[in-house]
Design an enzyme around this catalytic site. Structure first.
Site, short mmCIF file in Angstrom:
data_model
loop_
_atom_site.label_atom_id
_atom_site.label_comp_id
_atom_site.label_asym_id
_atom_site.label_seq_id
_atom_site.Cartn_x
_atom_site.Cartn_y
_atom_site.Cartn_z
CG ASP A 114 -2.19 -0.74 1.03
OD1 ASP A 114 -2.64 -0.83 -0.11
OD2 ASP A 114 -2.74 -1.25 2.02
NE ARG A 173 -4.61 -1.90 -4.66
CZ ARG A 173 -4.24 -2.29 -3.44
NH1 ARG A 173 -3.90 -1.40 -2.52
NH2 ARG A 173 -4.19 -3.58 -3.13
#
Length: 309
Positions: A135, A185
């Site tokens: 992340d 992502r």
């Protein structure tokens, strides 16, 4: 202004105590967070995969300055990955890891500790037949996170990256990462960033998102389109088709509890849809960012409190 206020509230210990102490809050939080334990995470994975969806699991907790807490986070991830493997869910679910939760901010050798801890998680993911995505957090961590990503990819080339379209640097980062085998992502971004590093207006962020999508779809990597915006979802599909990508060559990603009917529709139509499901006791900061992202989430929260009250 509302977004900034909610993000500020997410960093306020006094507001946190108030929200967490309200007995009406937790049932509403369950819309966005399926539970607090590893068992809850696996249960949610099983349910979502039954609807043809893929999953990425995030153990909540970030900005830790305690080595023991970072070790506990690694242990929990490895436990979850082991259970996923045992239950045959490794092909349906991966994990998302915030490096600040595994030691990145520790005062001594934080980056090395985070790298070593992330490596342990990657080893468990490899054994489970699945992957890990790192992340991205606020802009001050971007270079550090991308550096750790590069080190991990030496042994685990499938480790995914997250890039945030509201950062001015992201289009170039997309070019750097749109390489063969690279999983990226793309999200809009959920932190309160200064104008010097981030676009501030929605239209600016949207335009940046589309520019970044074009780079990723034209590249040789595997784009992961993280957006609930119907327009961005449609544009992603058009760009994929224009660049000769099949449904297996990219995926959509949406958060647990947000537009679940649309998630199932995309999966039923043959698209790959991965649900980002966060779990754990440290849900407050994550929950406040979800409220800040979309006014509809805040309206839902307030309506639910009124109904339960």
């Amino acid at each position: 202004m509302l977004r900034s206020a909610l993000l500020a509230a997410g960093r306020s210990p006094s507001v946190r105590r108030l929200v967490e102490a309200n007995p009406l809050t937790k049932p509403v939080v369950r819309r966005f967070v399926p539970g607090t334990s590893a068992e809850d995470a696996v249960r949610a994975t099983r349910e979502l995969s039954g609807h043809g969806l893929f999953v990425t699991l995030d153990r909540l907790g970030e900005d830790t300055l305690d080595a023991g807490q970072a070790t506990a986070t690694v242990r929990d991830y490895r436990q979850v990955l082991g259970v996923l493997a045992e239950q045959g869910l490794g092909e349906r679910a991966e994990v998302s890891v915030k490096l600040s939760a595994v030691g990145q901010f520790l005062p001594s050798d934080g980056e090395k500790i985070a790298l070593d801890n992330a490596r342990l998680i990657c080893e468990a993911a490899s054994a489970a037949g699945t992957t890990v995505t790192l992340d991205m957090e606020d802009h001050t961590t971007t270079d550090s996170t991308l550096g750790i990503l590069r080190d991990l990819r030496v042994d685990f080339p499938w480790v995914g990256a997250v890039l945030q379209a509201y950062l001015r640097r992201t289009e170039q980062d997309c070019r750097d990462l749109a390489t063969a085998g690279s999983r990226v992502r793309l999200c809009k971004g959920a932190y309160d960033e200064p104008e010097s590093v981030a676009y501030q207006g929605k239209s600016e962020v949207d335009r940046s998102y589309v520019r970044c999508l074009k780079v990723l779809m034209q590249g040789e990597g595997y784009p992961m389109v993280a957006s609930h915006d119907p327009r961005m979802v449609a544009i992603a599909g058009e760009l994929a088709a224009r660049n000769g990508r099949t449904d297996a060559d990219f995926e959509y990603q949406m958060l647990y509890g947000i537009r679940p009917d649309e998630q199932r529709r995309i999966a039923a139509a043959g698209g790959r849809l991965r649900v980002y499901a966060a779990y754990g006791d440290e849900w407050y900061g994550y929950f406040m960012r979800r409220l800040a992202e979309r006014p509809a989430n805040l309206a839902f929260f307030l309506r639910s409190l009124a109904t339960q009250g």
